[in-house]
Enzyme design. Structure first.
Site, short mmCIF file in Angstrom:
data_model
loop_
_atom_site.label_atom_id
_atom_site.label_comp_id
_atom_site.label_asym_id
_atom_site.label_seq_id
_atom_site.Cartn_x
_atom_site.Cartn_y
_atom_site.Cartn_z
N GLY A 1 0.60 -1.39 0.14
CA GLY A 1 0.06 -0.01 -0.06
C GLY A 1 0.91 1.27 -0.20
N GLU B 1 5.05 -5.97 1.54
CA GLU B 1 4.44 -6.51 0.11
C GLU B 1 4.31 -5.25 -0.81
OE1 GLU B 1 1.14 -8.52 1.62
OE2 GLU B 1 2.38 -10.34 2.22
N GLY C 1 3.70 -3.32 -3.90
CA GLY C 1 3.24 -3.63 -5.36
C GLY C 1 3.49 -2.43 -6.17
N ARG C 2 2.68 -1.39 -6.05
CA ARG C 2 2.54 -0.10 -6.76
C ARG C 2 4.00 0.66 -6.78
NH1 ARG C 2 -1.73 2.74 -7.77
NH2 ARG C 2 -2.79 1.60 -5.95
N ARG D 1 -8.61 2.35 -14.04
CA ARG D 1 -8.37 3.20 -12.78
C ARG D 1 -9.04 4.14 -12.43
NH1 ARG D 1 -3.49 4.40 -11.74
NH2 ARG D 1 -4.02 4.74 -9.52
N TYR E 1 -11.54 4.12 -9.80
CA TYR E 1 -11.16 4.96 -8.17
C TYR E 1 -11.20 6.47 -8.42
CZ TYR E 1 -9.01 0.24 -7.66
OH TYR E 1 -8.74 -1.26 -7.73
N CYS F 1 -17.50 2.64 -25.11
CA CYS F 1 -18.63 3.28 -25.15
C CYS F 1 -19.54 3.56 -23.78
CB CYS F 1 -19.71 2.23 -25.82
SG CYS F 1 -18.79 1.78 -27.51
N GLU F 2 -18.75 4.10 -22.99
CA GLU F 2 -19.18 4.59 -21.68
C GLU F 2 -18.83 6.10 -21.51
OE1 GLU F 2 -19.89 2.37 -18.98
OE2 GLU F 2 -20.01 0.50 -20.17
C1 LIG Z 1 -2.72 -5.37 -3.05
C2 LIG Z 1 -1.94 -5.92 -2.09
C3 LIG Z 1 -0.47 -5.37 -1.84
C4 LIG Z 1 0.22 -4.61 -2.64
O1 LIG Z 1 -0.34 -2.97 -2.53
P1 LIG Z 1 0.17 -1.96 -3.29
O2 LIG Z 1 -0.76 -0.76 -3.09
O3 LIG Z 1 0.50 -2.29 -4.57
O4 LIG Z 1 1.69 -1.60 -2.64
C5 LIG Z 1 0.01 -6.19 -0.76
N1 LIG Z 1 -0.38 -7.07 -0.04
C6 LIG Z 1 -1.69 -7.36 -0.20
C7 LIG Z 1 -2.37 -8.50 0.66
C8 LIG Z 1 -2.56 -7.02 -1.12
O5 LIG Z 1 -3.78 -7.17 -1.12
#
Ligand SMILES: *Cc1c(COP(=O)(O)O)cnc(C)c1O
Length: 444
Positions: free
Chosen positions: A259, A301, A303-304, A340, A344, A371-372
């Site tokens: 996150g 963890e 991601g983004r 997105r 969001y 078409c939205e």
């Molecule tokens: C989505 C998610 C992440 C990664 O979230 P980011 O916002 O991309 O960093 C990590 N752990 C879990 C369990 C998630 O669902």
């Protein structure tokens, strides 16, 4: 290099650190002309700056530590942000693990050469196929979301096998940029709490094949402050003390999920990863000392934060028109390659590409091809007033949750993903074709 390239000026975040604007209006990323990429691979097209991804992975390792003596890793990349073999192999090279949410993401990690013990399987509703694939591969950890799941996993383990598991709990921390991305509260469908937590711990202990190594939580997305994580760390230690007091089980790992926020527009806030690591270590030490618990390993963890700033998407303008009081610039992609904005309200920062923007700017709505009415990539953005059909537009900060969330809405094939490194572009994922779509349509 040409005189034009020598006069290139660096572009600020949210563009990758390697991005530069040339005098003729082109943008180079990792030394590659984006106009040239659009010409060679077509549009829409996703690009990923390999050096930016690797630099970000290294920054995480510096903050949270690389593989330890037993090969265990602290940083798992959340593959849902975007997964393909190329990207996951770079992250593996850099010493990261992978957080996979399905048999498909697990397969991709294994194909990229990620050792199974560095993979963590997630999901609030894992299918039988997901669990079987995890057991077969021998993943390092499975993050359980319920007592039911503990029983389902245990039933799949062959005699004598042991599986490390973490338990996802509800941290009761509100964080994240948008209600749809908050996952750490009791009214979201993730994790266990109260009597469900007690039941889940009991379910794990019923099966000698399952080893409860830790607790997990995930707060949401685009969190730019450290404090919500510090609060979550304290809450997890308090729950670990409760588990120890009622069962005698001492957890050795705390996983605070991802996150981590990054800037998606100029001047946007980003989470300070080095400070996060420092603060969390302090919080865990203090809370564990007070609770009489050993300090657990800290897992994260992201991601983004690893991939969003490394990516951009290229579109071709197909038409410009003014109806009512708005000018619409329509491009050859939209919600099928980037849902997105519609989901969001996420807004990018598009810029014209490939020719000097001489004319004054005017406010336009950048819209997609679907078409939205909701297929709007940016409702009010300044583009040169002479923007016209055939122009190229690039949107930065597009490396996460775009290609991975792409759909075939309107039977539009999904765009390719191209890696940029040291002046060369190479294809990671090819463009989908109408033929690919037809092949799945097998009955009448
Ligand atoms: C989505 C998610 C992440 C990664 O979230 P980011 O916002 O991309 O960093 C990590 N752990 C879990 C369990 C998630 O669902």
């Amino acid at each position: 290099m040409t005189a034009v390239a020598e006069r290139a000026a660096a572009l600020a975040a949210p563009w990758p650190a390697s991005a530069a604007l040339t005098a003729d209006g082109d943008v180079r990323v990792a030394g590659v002309s984006l106009t040239e990429v659009a010409r060679r691979f077509g549009t829409p097209c996703h690009v990923l700056d390999e050096g930016e991804v690797r630099a970000r992975a290294r920054a995480y390792r510096r903050a949270f530590g690389g593989p330890d003596a037993r090969g265990r890793v602290a940083v798992h990349y959340a593959a849902k942000a975007f997964a393909c073999r190329g990207l996951l192999s770079w992250l593996k090279d850099e010493g990261l693990g992978v957080d996979a949410c399905s048999a498909g993401e697990l397969r991709c990690a294994l194909d990229a050469g990620v050792p199974a013990h560095r993979v963590l399987l997630h999901g609030n509703a894992k299918s039988g196929e997901d669990l079987r694939a995890a057991v077969e591969a021998g993943v390092g950890r499975v993050v359980l979301d319920s007592a039911d799941e503990a029983h389902r996993l245990a039933a799949l383990l062959p005699a004598g096998a042991r599986q490390r598991v973490l338990l996802r709990v509800v941290p009761h921390v509100e964080a994240g940029a948008h209600p749809e991305v908050r996952t750490g509260t009791a009214d979201a469908q993730f994790g266990v709490d109260g009597p469900e937590l007690t039941a889940a711990v009991a379910a794990v202990r019923e099966h000698p094949a399952l080893e409860l190594t830790g607790l997990h939580c995930h707060l949401g997305s685009q969190v730019t402050e450290v404090e919500p994580y510090a609060l979550a760390a304290r809450r997890l230690v308090a729950l670990a003390a409760r588990v120890r007091n009622s069962t005698g089980v001492v957890v050795r790992e705390v996983d605070l999920g991802g996150g981590h926020g990054v800037a998606s527009r100029t001047g946007g806030a980003a989470l300070d990863v080095a400070r996060l690591a420092r603060v969390l270590r302090g919080e865990l030490e203090a809370a564990c000392a007070a609770a009489g618990l050993p300090v657990p390993r800290l897992l994260v963890e992201p991601g983004r934060a690893l991939v969003a700033p490394a990516g951009a998407v290229l579109y071709r303008v197909v038409g410009v028109k003014t109806t009512g009081r708005r000018t619409f610039v329509a491009v050859d992609g939209g919600m099928s390659d980037n849902p997105r904005p519609a989901l969001y309200g996420a807004l990018g920062e598009p810029r014209l590409l490939g020719r000097p923007a001489g004319a004054p700017v005017r406010e336009v709505a950048l819209v997609g091809r679907h078409c939205e009415t909701g297929d709007v990539l940016a409702p009010a953005v300044d583009l040169p007033a002479d923007v016209r059909a055939g122009d190229l537009v690039a949107v930065p900060a597009a490396g996460a949750y775009q290609a991975s969330m792409a759909s075939n809405y309107n039977a539009v094939p999904r765009p390719p993903v191209v890696a940029l490194r040291a002046g060369t572009a190479r294809l990671l994922v090819r463009r989908e074709t109408v033929e690919d779509l037809r092949r799945r349509d097998v009955g009448v």
